[in-house]
Design a protein around this motif. Structure first.
Motif, PDB file in Angstrom:
ATOM      1  N   PRO A 261       0.833  -1.250  -0.122  1.00 18.36           N
ATOM      2  CA  PRO A 261      -0.025   0.106   0.114  1.00 18.36           C
ATOM      3  C   PRO A 261       0.768   1.410   0.244  1.00 18.36           C
ATOM      4  CG  PRO A 261       0.249  -0.782   2.214  1.00 18.36           C
ATOM      5  CD  PRO A 261       1.113  -1.815   1.336  1.00 18.36           C
ATOM      6  N   ALA A 262       2.433   1.121   0.197  1.00 17.65           N
ATOM      7  CA  ALA A 262       2.908   2.429   0.253  1.00 17.65           C
ATOM      8  C   ALA A 262       2.473   3.231   1.359  1.00 17.65           C
ATOM      9  CB  ALA A 262       3.001   2.978  -0.892  1.00 17.65           C
ATOM     10  N   SER A 263       2.241   4.416   1.047  1.00 15.51           N
ATOM     11  CA  SER A 263       2.021   5.422   2.243  1.00 15.51           C
ATOM     12  C   SER A 263       0.657   5.644   2.397  1.00 15.51           C
ATOM     13  CB  SER A 263       2.361   7.009   1.905  1.00 15.51           C
ATOM     14  OG  SER A 263       3.788   6.966   1.989  1.00 15.51           O
ATOM     15  N   ASN A 264      -0.324   4.686   1.942  1.00 14.67           N
ATOM     16  CA  ASN A 264      -1.563   4.704   2.485  1.00 14.67           C
ATOM     17  C   ASN A 264      -1.704   4.004   3.704  1.00 14.67           C
ATOM     18  OD1 ASN A 264      -4.003   4.339  -0.207  1.00 14.67           O
ATOM     19  ND2 ASN A 264      -2.500   5.757   0.093  1.00 14.67           N
ATOM     20  N   THR A 265      -0.478   3.426   4.145  1.00 13.73           N
ATOM     21  CA  THR A 265      -0.270   2.961   5.493  1.00 13.73           C
ATOM     22  C   THR A 265      -0.569   4.118   6.579  1.00 13.73           C
ATOM     23  OG1 THR A 265       1.240   1.203   4.701  1.00 13.73           O
ATOM     24  CG2 THR A 265       1.252   1.607   6.977  1.00 13.73           C
ATOM     25  N   LYS A 266      -0.032   4.982   5.986  1.00  9.23           N
ATOM     26  CA  LYS A 266      -0.227   6.211   7.314  1.00  9.23           C
ATOM     27  C   LYS A 266      -1.496   6.382   7.664  1.00  9.23           C
ATOM     28  CE  LYS A 266       3.884   8.958   5.521  1.00  9.23           C
ATOM     29  NZ  LYS A 266       4.405   8.148   4.600  1.00  9.23           N
ATOM     30  N   LEU A 267      -2.518   6.028   6.952  1.00 12.12           N
ATOM     31  CA  LEU A 267      -3.812   6.163   7.215  1.00 12.12           C
ATOM     32  C   LEU A 267      -4.095   5.308   8.702  1.00 12.12           C
ATOM     33  CD1 LEU A 267      -5.707   6.346   3.726  1.00 12.12           C
ATOM     34  CD2 LEU A 267      -5.282   8.153   5.468  1.00 12.12           C
ATOM     35  N   ALA A 268      -3.684   4.027   8.641  1.00 17.16           N
ATOM     36  CA  ALA A 268      -3.800   3.281   9.762  1.00 17.16           C
ATOM     37  C   ALA A 268      -3.084   3.765  11.020  1.00 17.16           C
ATOM     38  CB  ALA A 268      -3.305   1.778   9.343  1.00 17.16           C
ATOM     39  N   THR A 269      -1.882   4.295  10.613  1.00 14.73           N
ATOM     40  CA  THR A 269      -1.046   4.854  11.823  1.00 14.73           C
ATOM     41  C   THR A 269      -1.844   6.052  12.438  1.00 14.73           C
ATOM     42  OG1 THR A 269       1.007   4.067  10.520  1.00 14.73           O
ATOM     43  CG2 THR A 269       1.184   5.615  12.504  1.00 14.73           C
ATOM     44  N   SER A 270      -2.386   6.699  11.618  1.00  9.01           N
ATOM     45  CA  SER A 270      -2.924   8.248  12.129  1.00  9.01           C
ATOM     46  C   SER A 270      -4.300   7.751  12.713  1.00  9.01           C
ATOM     47  CB  SER A 270      -3.337   8.959  11.199  1.00  9.01           C
ATOM     48  OG  SER A 270      -2.135   9.423  10.141  1.00  9.01           O
TER      49      SER A 270
ATOM     50  N   HIS B  88       4.632  -3.493   8.855  1.00 10.05           N
ATOM     51  CA  HIS B  88       5.961  -3.663   9.815  1.00 10.05           C
ATOM     52  C   HIS B  88       6.247  -2.377  10.188  1.00 10.05           C
ATOM     53  CE1 HIS B  88       6.436  -8.080   9.075  1.00 10.05           C
ATOM     54  NE2 HIS B  88       5.448  -7.821   7.979  1.00 10.05           N
ATOM     55  N   ASP B  89       5.511  -1.089   9.700  1.00  7.40           N
ATOM     56  CA  ASP B  89       6.092   0.145  10.104  1.00  7.40           C
ATOM     57  C   ASP B  89       4.996   1.056  10.104  1.00  7.40           C
ATOM     58  OD1 ASP B  89       5.464   0.452   7.610  1.00  7.40           O
ATOM     59  OD2 ASP B  89       7.662   1.307   6.780  1.00  7.40           O
ATOM     60  N   GLY B  90       5.178   2.330  10.285  1.00  9.42           N
ATOM     61  CA  GLY B  90       4.127   3.367  10.355  1.00  9.42           C
ATOM     62  C   GLY B  90       3.928   3.794   9.034  1.00  9.42           C
ATOM     63  N   SER B  91       5.044   4.330   8.359  1.00  6.23           N
ATOM     64  CA  SER B  91       5.129   5.067   7.102  1.00  6.23           C
ATOM     65  C   SER B  91       4.675   4.437   6.028  1.00  6.23           C
ATOM     66  CB  SER B  91       6.638   5.706   7.087  1.00  6.23           C
ATOM     67  OG  SER B  91       7.341   4.450   6.759  1.00  6.23           O
TER      68      SER B  91
ATOM     69  N   SER C 205     -10.186  14.576  -2.268  1.00  4.57           N
ATOM     70  CA  SER C 205      -9.051  14.657  -1.237  1.00  4.57           C
ATOM     71  C   SER C 205      -8.787  13.322  -1.068  1.00  4.57           C
ATOM     72  CB  SER C 205      -9.909  15.089   0.190  1.00  4.57           C
ATOM     73  OG  SER C 205     -10.420  16.573  -0.078  1.00  4.57           O
ATOM     74  N   ALA C 206      -7.347  12.988  -1.137  1.00  2.00           N
ATOM     75  CA  ALA C 206      -6.968  11.727  -1.081  1.00  2.00           C
ATOM     76  C   ALA C 206      -5.573  11.613  -0.648  1.00  2.00           C
ATOM     77  CB  ALA C 206      -7.205  11.200  -2.545  1.00  2.00           C
ATOM     78  N   LYS C 207      -5.009  10.476   0.136  1.00  2.00           N
ATOM     79  CA  LYS C 207      -3.768  10.035   0.180  1.00  2.00           C
ATOM     80  C   LYS C 207      -3.162   9.496  -0.908  1.00  2.00           C
ATOM     81  CE  LYS C 207      -0.218   9.803   2.876  1.00  2.00           C
ATOM     82  NZ  LYS C 207       0.675   9.814   1.744  1.00  2.00           N
ATOM     83  N   THR C 208      -2.141   9.809  -0.971  1.00  2.00           N
ATOM     84  CA  THR C 208      -1.077   9.279  -2.103  1.00  2.00           C
ATOM     85  C   THR C 208      -0.441   8.110  -1.273  1.00  2.00           C
ATOM     86  OG1 THR C 208       0.723  10.978  -1.754  1.00  2.00           O
ATOM     87  CG2 THR C 208      -0.862  11.509  -3.342  1.00  2.00           C
ATOM     88  N   GLY C 209       0.320   7.119  -2.146  1.00  2.00           N
ATOM     89  CA  GLY C 209       1.204   6.374  -1.851  1.00  2.00           C
ATOM     90  C   GLY C 209       2.190   6.049  -3.181  1.00  2.00           C
ATOM     91  N   THR C 210       3.623   6.149  -2.791  1.00  2.00           N
ATOM     92  CA  THR C 210       4.542   5.558  -3.954  1.00  2.00           C
ATOM     93  C   THR C 210       5.703   5.135  -3.419  1.00  2.00           C
ATOM     94  OG1 THR C 210       3.817   7.693  -4.938  1.00  2.00           O
ATOM     95  CG2 THR C 210       5.816   6.903  -5.848  1.00  2.00           C
TER      96      THR C 210
END
Length: 444
Positions: free
Chosen positions: A109-118, A319-322, A388-393
């Motif tokens: 998911p790349a940086s879409n993971t940040k939605l779970a972390t937040s 395995h990480d937050g980012s 409005s959307a979260k990117t992931g790359t």
């Protein structure tokens, strides 16, 4: 800027999944205002049952939704998107599924993971949480104590030094040693699945002390040396070299800096997709849950929080937050469910900052800004200011997940995660922007 989903909530938008009973609503408030050792106090089964009931209700698409479904079915065949795509669109008010394609297939998911972390950080720590950096004195040594604040600036460090110098001079002291205490975050500093090339470029090894977000191998020593230099500039002699150490229990508090509220930090982190902040949030969330501040414990708390909100974690692995970890796997359906939580008025006191922090198509300074070449094609330009959307790359993984108001006047939540396309990354992003414009309906 578009009329945001949270603004819609303020104007009285209601939805099925937000109809919590009074007891659950009171418990959720307790969890937000007084998180105790990470114990989420609302009832897991009730949240899950409420969401399941909404999702299993019979769904009939209106004409605008049918057009979205038909167009997406055609447009995901775009060769730029390759053959591995997980995608879903749901109606934000009714939770009915408008369209889906391999929605439960877990992809990187790349940086879409940040939605779970937040989601976990805001729930466990609370939106008003602040990160504290301290200076303490003991037996001729000033210790700069890291509190996990990835937003600490040179200006903040200067203020700490100024206060410390004033205290030293009042005590008749003109010479000190300086050490840094970053013991709040234990090893390891690098997560499973991080490529060697990611640090210190895309992310610094995770430590509890850093200034100006600098990407160096040891951010704590870097901050300590900057602090020592500031002391010297203000007339205090620093003897010896800055080193790691532990603040003693008898150390006297000298100066303190508190960060902005977590709500502000989360919004900024999502807007610019700051990897370092995300990792600090993960560690601090683990601590607040009464666990060690490690990657393993932080991700365990994320899973716990999402489960208690009723989000299915089938094939969910982080395995990480980012989201830098190439071992992370999340289905588009799960990402959409997380956004659904954040957009739910029942969760607004805690999670609205996630929706408010999503980059807006065409918003300069965000990851959807024109400087990144987003929403600038003939197909997607019409959606500028409307998505409005979260990117992931990452190499081999590009994602776009967010919200937009569709042609029927209703907000839709979408998630598109692409893996393994051999097309140019810019072309893949253009294709995903086009899918978001399709959900909005402006590219009809």
């Amino acid at each position: 800027m578009p009329n945001s989903p949270s603004a819609d909530r303020a104007n009285g938008r209601h939805r099925k999944s937000g109809a919590l009973n009074p007891a659950l609503r009171r418990a959720a408030v307790i969890a937000v205002t007084a998180p105790v050792a990470g114990t989420i106090l609302f009832g897991t089964s009730a949240f899950a049952a409420d969401r399941t009931a909404a999702k299993t209700a019979a769904a009939t698409l209106d004409p605008a939704e049918q057009k979205i479904a038909d167009n997406l079915g055609t447009r995901i065949q775009d060769t730029r998107l390759g053959t591995t795509l997980s995608g879903v669109v749901i109606d934000a008010q009714t939770n009915k599924v408008v369209w889906g394609h391999d929605a439960t297939t877990a992809l990187m998911p790349a940086s879409n993971t940040k939605l779970a972390t937040s989601t976990a950080a805001l729930t466990v720590l609370g939106p008003d949480h602040r990160f504290t950096t301290k200076v303490v004195y003991d037996a001729g040594t000033l210790t700069l104590v890291g509190g996990g604040d990835r937003t600490l600036t040179t200006a903040d460090l200067t203020a700490l030094a100024t206060t410390a110098v004033a205290g030293l001079k009042n005590a008749g002291l003109t010479s000190v040693k300086v050490q840094v205490d970053d013991s709040l975050f234990p090893a390891p500093t690098l997560a499973v699945g991080w490529n060697d090339g990611y640090y210190p470029d895309s992310i610094a090894p995770v430590r509890a002390l850093v200034v100006d977000g600098r990407h160096v191998t040891d951010t704590s020593l870097d901050a300590g040396r900057a602090f020592a230099k500031l002391l010297t500039q203000q007339g205090v002699t620093v003897s010896g070299s800055v080193a790691h150490g532990l603040a003693g229990t008898a150390a006297v508090p000298v100066a303190q800096h508190d960060s902005d509220a977590l709500s502000v930090i989360v919004e900024h982190m999502l807007k610019v997709s700051d990897n370092d902040i995300a990792e600090s949030l993960l560690r601090t969330t683990a601590l607040a849950a009464g666990r060690p501040a490690t990657f393993e414990d932080g991700t365990a708390v994320v899973r716990q929080v999402l489960t208690q909100y009723g989000v299915s974690l089938a094939d969910f692995e982080i395995h990480d937050g980012s989201g830098l970890s190439r071992s992370n796997r999340i289905p588009a359906q799960t990402i959409a469910d997380i956004l659904d939580l954040a957009d739910d008025p029942a969760n607004s006191p805690t999670l609205k900052y996630i929706v408010d922090g999503l980059p807006v198509a065409g918003e300069a300074g965000s990851t959807l800004g024109p400087e990144w070449g987003r929403f600038d094609t003939a197909d997607s330009q019409c959606a500028v200011g409307k998505v409005s959307a979260k990117t992931g790359t990452l190499t081999g993984a590009i994602a776009l997940s967010g919200l937009t108001k569709a042609g029927d006047g209703e907000w839709k939540i979408f998630s598109f995660i692409e893996n393994s396309s051999t097309a140019d990354p810019a072309a893949i992003k253009d294709a995903l922007d086009g899918l978001a414009a399709t959900v909005n309906g402006c590219w009809a």
